[in-house]
Design a protein around this motif. Structure first.
Motif, PDB file in Angstrom:
ATOM      1  N   MET A   1      89.722  27.797  68.437  1.00 30.39           N
ATOM      2  CA  MET A   1      88.284  27.971  68.440  1.00 30.39           C
ATOM      3  C   MET A   1      87.625  26.721  67.845  1.00 30.39           C
ATOM      4  SD  MET A   1      86.368  31.349  66.994  1.00 30.39           S
ATOM      5  CE  MET A   1      87.815  31.831  66.124  1.00 30.39           C
ATOM      6  N   TYR A   2      86.766  26.081  68.657  1.00 28.53           N
ATOM      7  CA  TYR A   2      86.097  24.881  68.161  1.00 28.53           C
ATOM      8  C   TYR A   2      84.697  25.236  67.657  1.00 28.53           C
ATOM      9  CZ  TYR A   2      89.429  21.750  70.480  1.00 28.53           C
ATOM     10  OH  TYR A   2      90.533  21.071  70.857  1.00 28.53           O
ATOM     11  N   PRO A   3      84.247  24.609  66.577  1.00 30.93           N
ATOM     12  CA  PRO A   3      82.814  24.712  66.253  1.00 30.93           C
ATOM     13  C   PRO A   3      82.031  23.969  67.335  1.00 30.93           C
ATOM     14  CG  PRO A   3      84.067  23.642  64.469  1.00 30.93           C
ATOM     15  CD  PRO A   3      84.967  23.722  65.654  1.00 30.93           C
ATOM     16  N   ALA A   4      80.726  24.243  67.447  1.00 31.60           N
ATOM     17  CA  ALA A   4      79.888  23.463  68.372  1.00 31.60           C
ATOM     18  C   ALA A   4      79.894  22.006  67.902  1.00 31.60           C
ATOM     19  CB  ALA A   4      78.470  24.033  68.373  1.00 31.60           C
ATOM     20  N   PRO A   5      79.677  21.054  68.825  1.00 34.16           N
ATOM     21  CA  PRO A   5      79.751  19.635  68.434  1.00 34.16           C
ATOM     22  C   PRO A   5      78.736  19.277  67.348  1.00 34.16           C
ATOM     23  CG  PRO A   5      79.617  19.872  70.823  1.00 34.16           C
ATOM     24  CD  PRO A   5      79.379  21.235  70.246  1.00 34.16           C
ATOM     25  N   PHE A   6      79.122  18.355  66.490  1.00 36.97           N
ATOM     26  CA  PHE A   6      78.212  17.869  65.445  1.00 36.97           C
ATOM     27  C   PHE A   6      78.571  16.423  65.122  1.00 36.97           C
ATOM     28  CE2 PHE A   6      81.880  20.005  63.565  1.00 36.97           C
ATOM     29  CZ  PHE A   6      82.385  19.011  62.737  1.00 36.97           C
ATOM     30  N   HIS A   7      77.609  15.739  64.515  1.00 40.03           N
ATOM     31  CA  HIS A   7      77.868  14.390  64.002  1.00 40.03           C
ATOM     32  C   HIS A   7      78.434  14.537  62.595  1.00 40.03           C
ATOM     33  CE1 HIS A   7      75.414  12.371  67.133  1.00 40.03           C
ATOM     34  NE2 HIS A   7      74.636  13.438  67.031  1.00 40.03           N
ATOM     35  N   TYR A   8      79.395  13.683  62.277  1.00 40.66           N
ATOM     36  CA  TYR A   8      80.032  13.766  60.953  1.00 40.66           C
ATOM     37  C   TYR A   8      79.653  12.547  60.119  1.00 40.66           C
ATOM     38  CZ  TYR A   8      83.790  13.558  57.472  1.00 40.66           C
ATOM     39  OH  TYR A   8      84.501  13.471  56.305  1.00 40.66           O
ATOM     40  N   HIS A   9      79.248  12.803  58.880  1.00 39.33           N
ATOM     41  CA  HIS A   9      78.902  11.696  57.963  1.00 39.33           C
ATOM     42  C   HIS A   9      79.651  11.913  56.656  1.00 39.33           C
ATOM     43  CE1 HIS A   9      75.344  11.230  60.611  1.00 39.33           C
ATOM     44  NE2 HIS A   9      75.375  12.555  60.603  1.00 39.33           N
ATOM     45  N   ARG A  10      80.409  10.928  56.250  1.00 39.44           N
ATOM     46  CA  ARG A  10      81.090  11.067  54.955  1.00 39.44           C
ATOM     47  C   ARG A  10      80.266  10.363  53.877  1.00 39.44           C
ATOM     48  NH1 ARG A  10      86.874   8.969  54.992  1.00 39.44           N
ATOM     49  NH2 ARG A  10      87.292  10.977  55.957  1.00 39.44           N
ATOM     50  N   ALA A  11      79.843  11.111  52.873  1.00 39.63           N
ATOM     51  CA  ALA A  11      79.064  10.491  51.789  1.00 39.63           C
ATOM     52  C   ALA A  11      80.023   9.927  50.749  1.00 39.63           C
ATOM     53  CB  ALA A  11      78.155  11.538  51.154  1.00 39.63           C
ATOM     54  N   ASP A  12      79.776   8.688  50.327  1.00 40.34           N
ATOM     55  CA  ASP A  12      80.626   8.084  49.306  1.00 40.34           C
ATOM     56  C   ASP A  12      80.028   8.223  47.916  1.00 40.34           C
ATOM     57  OD1 ASP A  12      82.621   7.228  51.079  1.00 40.34           O
ATOM     58  OD2 ASP A  12      81.345   5.558  51.716  1.00 40.34           O
ATOM     59  N   SER A  13      78.759   8.639  47.858  1.00 45.62           N
ATOM     60  CA  SER A  13      78.129   8.841  46.557  1.00 45.62           C
ATOM     61  C   SER A  13      77.133   9.981  46.688  1.00 45.62           C
ATOM     62  CB  SER A  13      77.399   7.578  46.108  1.00 45.62           C
ATOM     63  OG  SER A  13      76.265   7.385  46.941  1.00 45.62           O
ATOM     64  N   LEU A  14      76.744  10.533  45.535  1.00 46.66           N
ATOM     65  CA  LEU A  14      75.771  11.619  45.526  1.00 46.66           C
ATOM     66  C   LEU A  14      74.454  11.144  46.142  1.00 46.66           C
ATOM     67  CD1 LEU A  14      75.090  14.470  44.570  1.00 46.66           C
ATOM     68  CD2 LEU A  14      74.443  13.484  42.362  1.00 46.66           C
ATOM     69  N   GLN A  15      74.035   9.920  45.760  1.00 42.34           N
ATOM     70  CA  GLN A  15      72.770   9.392  46.284  1.00 42.34           C
ATOM     71  C   GLN A  15      72.822   9.279  47.800  1.00 42.34           C
ATOM     72  OE1 GLN A  15      70.010   9.535  44.984  1.00 42.34           O
ATOM     73  NE2 GLN A  15      70.965  10.045  43.024  1.00 42.34           N
ATOM     74  N   GLU A  16      73.970   8.830  48.326  1.00 40.70           N
ATOM     75  CA  GLU A  16      74.092   8.704  49.778  1.00 40.70           C
ATOM     76  C   GLU A  16      73.998  10.080  50.441  1.00 40.70           C
ATOM     77  OE1 GLU A  16      77.742   6.908  51.179  1.00 40.70           O
ATOM     78  OE2 GLU A  16      77.023   6.915  53.260  1.00 40.70           O
ATOM     79  N   ALA A  17      74.651  11.073  49.819  1.00 39.96           N
ATOM     80  CA  ALA A  17      74.604  12.432  50.386  1.00 39.96           C
ATOM     81  C   ALA A  17      73.169  12.932  50.437  1.00 39.96           C
ATOM     82  CB  ALA A  17      75.468  13.381  49.550  1.00 39.96           C
ATOM     83  N   ILE A  18      72.434  12.712  49.353  1.00 38.22           N
ATOM     84  CA  ILE A  18      71.059  13.212  49.296  1.00 38.22           C
ATOM     85  C   ILE A  18      70.171  12.475  50.301  1.00 38.22           C
ATOM     86  CG2 ILE A  18      69.009  13.352  47.806  1.00 38.22           C
ATOM     87  CD1 ILE A  18      71.105  13.885  45.503  1.00 38.22           C
ATOM     88  N   SER A  19      70.354  11.158  50.411  1.00 34.96           N
ATOM     89  CA  SER A  19      69.480  10.482  51.382  1.00 34.96           C
ATOM     90  C   SER A  19      69.854  10.834  52.814  1.00 34.96           C
ATOM     91  CB  SER A  19      69.371   8.969  51.159  1.00 34.96           C
ATOM     92  OG  SER A  19      70.596   8.429  50.810  1.00 34.96           O
ATOM     93  N   LEU A  20      71.163  11.024  53.073  1.00 34.58           N
ATOM     94  CA  LEU A  20      71.543  11.467  54.428  1.00 34.58           C
ATOM     95  C   LEU A  20      70.928  12.833  54.728  1.00 34.58           C
ATOM     96  CD1 LEU A  20      75.340  10.519  54.559  1.00 34.58           C
ATOM     97  CD2 LEU A  20      73.632   9.865  56.268  1.00 34.58           C
ATOM     98  N   LEU A  21      71.056  13.771  53.780  1.00 34.75           N
ATOM     99  CA  LEU A  21      70.543  15.118  54.010  1.00 34.75           C
ATOM    100  C   LEU A  21      69.032  15.118  54.190  1.00 34.75           C
ATOM    101  CD1 LEU A  21      72.765  17.136  51.498  1.00 34.75           C
ATOM    102  CD2 LEU A  21      72.724  17.462  53.983  1.00 34.75           C
ATOM    103  N   SER A  22      68.330  14.280  53.414  1.00 33.74           N
ATOM    104  CA  SER A  22      66.869  14.326  53.586  1.00 33.74           C
ATOM    105  C   SER A  22      66.452  13.635  54.878  1.00 33.74           C
ATOM    106  CB  SER A  22      66.125  13.794  52.360  1.00 33.74           C
ATOM    107  OG  SER A  22      66.559  12.519  52.061  1.00 33.74           O
ATOM    108  N   GLU A  23      67.183  12.595  55.277  1.00 36.36           N
ATOM    109  CA  GLU A  23      66.864  11.928  56.531  1.00 36.36           C
ATOM    110  C   GLU A  23      67.170  12.822  57.743  1.00 36.36           C
ATOM    111  OE1 GLU A  23      67.795   7.421  58.139  1.00 36.36           O
ATOM    112  OE2 GLU A  23      68.298   8.034  56.092  1.00 36.36           O
TER     113      GLU A  23
END
Ligand SMILES: Cc1cc2nc3c(=O)[nH]c(=O)nc-3n(C[C@H](O)[C@H](O)[C@H](O)COP(=O)(O)OP(=O)(O)OC[C@H]3O[C@@H](n4cnc5c(N)ncnc54)[C@H](O)[C@@H]3O)c2cc1C
Ligand code: FES
Ligand code: FES
Lengths: 298, 168
Positions: A1-23
């Motif tokens: 069973m596959y999930p529906a397609p998505f783009h994958y982003h690996r965050a290397d820092s908390l700040q990067e995760a937050i800016s990716l999520l807000s963008e």
């Protein structure tokens, strides 16, 4: 069973995760251990277009005791917490973590994901209420601290802002004359509890209950608490009649949803037994007994 | 590609996964949604790891990732990037079965064998952490693995026999 397609982003820092999520906005989800999110995606309960993987962010999975406080990073896994010095020192933490699902789910699932999914069947949120934990949350507007009791707005919904993440969980090390117990009733290991109960209490001279916190899990759309039940016991010596009354009061506050795990009446009966067992073990632990608490299987 | 281009693009870009499985290094370009079990079985042809329920219950898909047991149907292949993976195929050393494999065979620890790869991997993880488990600890250790035909008593006997063999 596959999930529906998505783009994958690996965050290397908390700040990067937050800016990716807000963008990325609404169509993005943070991915921690994936033991809730990936299951939902495979079953098409959720179809995010972007996943922001938090799991490689360094420094977010430390587990420590500093002064009179415990600090657990949001990415600490159930297994890491259960095997930590914190779980050795505070038995209620071991009770809770060791009974979550099975060894495989405990290897991946994190305490932050357990809180972030706002699932009333998850064990950590219920446990953390009994320990009066504070969560540190970091988002694009900065850092704030919130009480674990204020985290959940409704089932599967937290008060966190978009792009706001839980980074750490803090609570006070319970004092020497205190004891706690967390117990859940489950049909088998890889299943969420039918119901669960946590009790943390402090006894002064003459078995006077100087402090108590009680919480029920899988007992409604949110963690169930009852100040009224706690007030029955707080400030006076523990008696059987008092414990019975407090148990009835908190179970009356529960709103168990009938489902494949049982009817409302059945769940109330289970909750009643669990609260009594938890109080019994908590009191005996206050008295210095070593008891291996655990979740109960059918 | 800039972030706004990534967001705008309907085309999902592949991701590069590097894993070491049973000591051998592999590198593949995969779709982000590819699950670890599918990487192992379909991309790399290691079909010893089974898919039973596909929803995190049965444990047939259990493999070790950096020594930790995981249900590989509930982990993305990309989440295992740069990790060391052990599957059932990696248990045998120099044509010698692993003591757990021998013990399962000698103690009737399997019947149809469907759950066995997962049972073995969970047992490897259990014995690494607790080399002398009690029957109750074995039950707990393999509680994320379901067997529909052998029954658990012989499986527990097998794990005990292997623990003894490995201690000697
Ligand atoms: C078969 C099975 C049985 C289970 N049994 C139990 C059980 O008995 N008791 C129990 O408690 N749990 C149980 N679980 C759930 C398990 O504990 C999950 O690990 C947990 O609910 C989610 O943690 P995660 O790290 O996997 O989060 P993920 O699945 O990665 O994320 C869950 C949600 O939380 C959000 N999130 C993740 N991290 C953060 C963060 N730091 N800040 C804010 N939001 C965040 C995500 O965006 C997502 O919406 C079970 C799961 C399975 C598959
Ligand atoms: S196939 Fe992964 S747990 Fe069943
Ligand atoms: S041997 Fe057949 S399912 Fe276990």
């Amino acid at each position: 069973m596959y999930p529906a397609p998505f783009h994958y982003h690996r965050a290397d820092s908390l700040q990067e995760a937050i800016s990716l999520l807000s963008e990325l906005g609404e169509s993005a989800r943070a991915l921690a251990g994936g033991q809730t999110l990936l299951v939902w995606m495979k079953l098409r309960f959720d179809e995010p277009q972007h996943l922001v993987d938090l799991s490689r962010i360094p420094g977010l999975s430390d587990i420590s005791m500093e002064g009179d406080e415990v600090c657990i990073g949001a990415l600490a896994t159930h297994a890491e917490i259960t095997k930590s010095a914190v779980a050795d020192a505070i038995p209620i933490v071991h009770d809770c973590g060791s009974g979550i699902a099975d060894a495989q789910v405990r290897s991946r699932g994190t305490i932050g994901g357990s809180l972030g999914s706002a699932d009333p069947s998850c064990d950590w949120p219920t446990l953390l209420h009994t320990l009066d934990a504070t969560l540190t949350c970091v988002g694009s507007e900065g850092t704030r601290k919130i009480s674990v009791s204020d985290l959940v707005e409704d089932i599967y919904t937290t008060i966190l802002k978009p792009a706001e993440l839980i980074t750490e969980i803090r609570f006070k090390i319970p004092p020497a004359n205190s004891g706690g117990s967390y117990t859940a009733f489950k049909r088998c290991a890889p299943a969420y509890p039918t119901a669960s109960a946590g009790v943390q209490l402090t006894l002064a001279d003459g078995d006077v209950c100087s402090d108590i916190r009680m919480a029920l899990g899988s007992a409604g759309l949110k963690t169930i608490t009852s100040k009224k039940a706690e007030d029955i016991l707080r400030g006076s010596p523990l008696t059987k009649a008092g414990i019975d009354k407090a148990t009835e009061t908190i179970v009356a506050a529960a709103e168990p949803v009938p489902d494949q795990r049982g009817s409302e009446d059945f769940k109330r009966a289970v909750l009643h037994t669990l609260v009594k067992r938890a109080v019994d073990i908590a009191v005996r632990r206050c008295h210095g007994e070593t008891i291996r608490g655990r979740h109960e299987y059918v | 590609m800039s972030m706004s281009e990534v967001i705008a693009s309907k085309e999902i870009s592949g991701v590069s996964v590097q894993v070491t499985i049973n000591g051998q290094a592999y590198q593949r370009e995969v779709e982000p949604r590819l699950l670890l079990v599918q990487l192992i079985r379909e991309e790399l042809g290691l079909t010893g790891t089974h898919i039973g329920c596909d929803v995190t219950y049965c444990g047939a898909c259990t493999v070790l990732v950096d020594g930790n047991p995981v249900k590989s149907c509930t982990m993305l292949a990309i989440q295992a990037d740069q990790c060391e993976i052990l599957t059932v195929e990696g248990l045998e050393q120099d044509s010698e079965l692993h003591p757990l494999q021998k013990a399962f065979s000698e103690n009737h620890g399997l019947q149809c064998g469907f759950c066995t790869p997962g049972m073995l991997m969970s047992s490897v993880a259990l014995l690494a952490e607790n080399p002398d488990p009690s029957p109750d600890e074995i039950r707990k250790g393999i509680s994320g693995n379901l067997c529909r035909c052998t029954g658990y008593n012989n499986i527990i006997k097998s794990v005990q026999a292997a623990a003894k063999e490995m201690a000697d």
